[in-house]
Design a protein around this motif. Sequence first.
Motif, PDB file in Angstrom:
ATOM      1  N   SER A 170      79.315  61.083  43.926  1.00 21.63           N
ATOM      2  CA  SER A 170      78.430  61.924  43.120  1.00 21.63           C
ATOM      3  C   SER A 170      78.006  61.254  41.813  1.00 21.63           C
ATOM      4  N   ASN A 171      78.776  60.306  41.330  1.00 12.64           N
ATOM      5  CA  ASN A 171      78.424  59.608  40.097  1.00 12.64           C
ATOM      6  C   ASN A 171      77.710  58.301  40.441  1.00 12.64           C
ATOM      7  N   ILE A 172      76.474  58.448  40.905  1.00 13.09           N
ATOM      8  CA  ILE A 172      75.728  57.289  41.391  1.00 13.09           C
ATOM      9  C   ILE A 172      75.240  56.449  40.215  1.00 13.09           C
ATOM     10  N   GLN A 173      75.592  55.176  40.248  1.00  9.71           N
ATOM     11  CA  GLN A 173      75.159  54.252  39.203  1.00  9.71           C
ATOM     12  C   GLN A 173      74.446  53.068  39.838  1.00  9.71           C
ATOM     13  N   CYS A 174      73.193  52.920  39.513  1.00  7.40           N
ATOM     14  CA  CYS A 174      72.410  51.805  40.050  1.00  7.40           C
ATOM     15  C   CYS A 174      72.560  50.602  39.132  1.00  7.40           C
ATOM     16  N   SER A 175      72.878  49.486  39.725  1.00  9.38           N
ATOM     17  CA  SER A 175      73.041  48.257  38.941  1.00  9.38           C
ATOM     18  C   SER A 175      71.919  47.260  39.232  1.00  9.38           C
ATOM     19  N   ASN A 176      70.799  47.778  39.722  1.00  7.53           N
ATOM     20  CA  ASN A 176      69.696  46.891  40.112  1.00  7.53           C
ATOM     21  C   ASN A 176      68.616  46.743  39.048  1.00  7.53           C
ATOM     22  N   HIS A 177      68.821  47.337  37.864  1.00  2.18           N
ATOM     23  CA  HIS A 177      67.730  47.364  36.885  1.00  2.18           C
ATOM     24  C   HIS A 177      67.275  45.982  36.438  1.00  2.18           C
ATOM     25  N   GLU A 178      68.173  45.012  36.433  1.00  2.00           N
ATOM     26  CA  GLU A 178      67.770  43.659  36.028  1.00  2.00           C
ATOM     27  C   GLU A 178      66.858  43.006  37.069  1.00  2.00           C
ATOM     28  N   ARG A 179      66.902  43.503  38.290  1.00  2.00           N
ATOM     29  CA  ARG A 179      66.051  42.961  39.362  1.00  2.00           C
ATOM     30  C   ARG A 179      64.696  43.667  39.419  1.00  2.00           C
ATOM     31  N   ASN A 180      64.559  44.765  38.702  1.00  2.00           N
ATOM     32  CA  ASN A 180      63.366  45.605  38.817  1.00  2.00           C
ATOM     33  C   ASN A 180      62.545  45.553  37.539  1.00  2.00           C
ATOM     34  N   ASN A 181      61.437  44.853  37.580  1.00  2.00           N
ATOM     35  CA  ASN A 181      60.584  44.733  36.399  1.00  2.00           C
ATOM     36  C   ASN A 181      59.973  46.061  35.975  1.00  2.00           C
ATOM     37  N   GLU A 182      59.906  47.021  36.891  1.00  2.95           N
ATOM     38  CA  GLU A 182      59.311  48.320  36.580  1.00  2.95           C
ATOM     39  C   GLU A 182      60.359  49.415  36.372  1.00  2.95           C
ATOM     40  N   CYS A 183      61.612  49.038  36.178  1.00  3.47           N
ATOM     41  CA  CYS A 183      62.689  50.017  36.051  1.00  3.47           C
ATOM     42  C   CYS A 183      62.405  51.017  34.932  1.00  3.47           C
ATOM     43  N   LEU A 184      62.665  52.291  35.195  1.00  4.55           N
ATOM     44  CA  LEU A 184      62.485  53.339  34.189  1.00  4.55           C
ATOM     45  C   LEU A 184      63.605  53.339  33.160  1.00  4.55           C
ATOM     46  N   ARG A 185      64.627  52.537  33.419  1.00  8.98           N
ATOM     47  CA  ARG A 185      65.785  52.437  32.520  1.00  8.98           C
ATOM     48  C   ARG A 185      66.374  53.808  32.219  1.00  8.98           C
ATOM     49  N   ALA A 186      66.469  54.186  30.955  1.00 12.29           N
ATOM     50  CA  ALA A 186      67.166  55.422  30.578  1.00 12.29           C
ATOM     51  C   ALA A 186      66.513  56.672  31.153  1.00 12.29           C
ATOM     52  N   ALA A 187      65.256  56.580  31.585  1.00 14.59           N
ATOM     53  CA  ALA A 187      64.575  57.738  32.180  1.00 14.59           C
ATOM     54  C   ALA A 187      64.969  57.940  33.644  1.00 14.59           C
ATOM     55  N   CYS A 188      65.714  57.004  34.214  1.00 14.61           N
ATOM     56  CA  CYS A 188      66.179  57.133  35.596  1.00 14.61           C
ATOM     57  C   CYS A 188      67.570  57.759  35.611  1.00 14.61           C
ATOM     58  N   PRO A 189      67.790  58.768  36.441  1.00 17.43           N
ATOM     59  CA  PRO A 189      69.105  59.424  36.465  1.00 17.43           C
ATOM     60  C   PRO A 189      70.229  58.513  36.942  1.00 17.43           C
ATOM     61  N   TYR A 190      69.887  57.408  37.579  1.00 18.68           N
ATOM     62  CA  TYR A 190      70.905  56.511  38.123  1.00 18.68           C
ATOM     63  C   TYR A 190      71.092  55.246  37.286  1.00 18.68           C
ATOM     64  N   TYR A 191      70.391  55.162  36.177  1.00 15.30           N
ATOM     65  CA  TYR A 191      70.477  53.987  35.320  1.00 15.30           C
ATOM     66  C   TYR A 191      71.920  53.803  34.864  1.00 15.30           C
ATOM     67  N   GLU A 192      72.459  52.639  35.149  1.00 16.29           N
ATOM     68  CA  GLU A 192      73.884  52.367  34.950  1.00 16.29           C
ATOM     69  C   GLU A 192      74.356  52.702  33.541  1.00 16.29           C
ATOM     70  N   GLU A 193      73.557  52.364  32.541  1.00 13.19           N
ATOM     71  CA  GLU A 193      73.989  52.567  31.158  1.00 13.19           C
ATOM     72  C   GLU A 193      74.035  54.042  30.767  1.00 13.19           C
ATOM     73  N   ASN A 194      73.371  54.908  31.546  1.00  9.85           N
ATOM     74  CA  ASN A 194      73.464  56.351  31.285  1.00  9.85           C
ATOM     75  C   ASN A 194      74.864  56.875  31.598  1.00  9.85           C
ATOM     76  N   HIS A 195      75.633  56.113  32.377  1.00 10.27           N
ATOM     77  CA  HIS A 195      76.946  56.543  32.831  1.00 10.27           C
ATOM     78  C   HIS A 195      78.071  55.848  32.082  1.00 10.27           C
ATOM     79  N   ASN A 196      77.738  54.979  31.153  1.00 11.35           N
ATOM     80  CA  ASN A 196      78.754  54.229  30.419  1.00 11.35           C
ATOM     81  C   ASN A 196      78.911  54.787  29.013  1.00 11.35           C
ATOM     82  N   GLY A 197      79.897  55.641  28.856  1.00  6.72           N
ATOM     83  CA  GLY A 197      80.194  56.198  27.542  1.00  6.72           C
ATOM     84  C   GLY A 197      79.227  57.240  27.154  1.00  6.72           C
TER      85      GLY A 197
END
Length: 197
Positions: A170-197
Amino acid sequence: MAYTLDEKLFTKIKDICLKAYDMNLTDPIELIQTIWDCQDFPMHCPEHHVLVPAVLLTVYRTLRNDSRAVLEESLQIAETRGRNLLPGFCGYYGACGAGIGGGLFLAILTDTTPLSVKTWGMANKLTSICLESISESGGPRCCKRVSYLTIEKTLPFVREQLGLDIQFSSNIQCSNHERNNECLRAACPYYEENHNG
């Protein structure tokens, strides 16, 4: 620009799904991430249109104790149908192929045809739920984000309509943002850094 489907990716998807069945792996998030972690699996590609229903079918067939032969047949149908969803379908046709994969999965499970009554509506309903969630996440494309969204929306539908409770990470964390030039980053619910602290 024409895109040539990568036959090796289809083989990889099928092989890993069958291995997951043999190992009784039933977490769809763990399974899809295992496939993504394979060397050379692209960040974005139309092979995701096959990947999403293949993962869902594998987990469902495993939990239902269906035979390996039944799973193999289901995976072949998913590949045949998923190949018909062209590259860029999400943008050029207004319907994400991974989201359609939710309905494709259900149509295969229920042997739905254009002449089916109850299940025809069910498959279309699930597709609409997946696509609505994807549309709300906004663009640009991200094959990883839309795959996660489709899985998350499909599982409650399966529980309600088919009575099978599929558990997942249930705590899905995507670690692919460095591979994705169009990543929404913090606007994506799965953005890894949203789950770190």
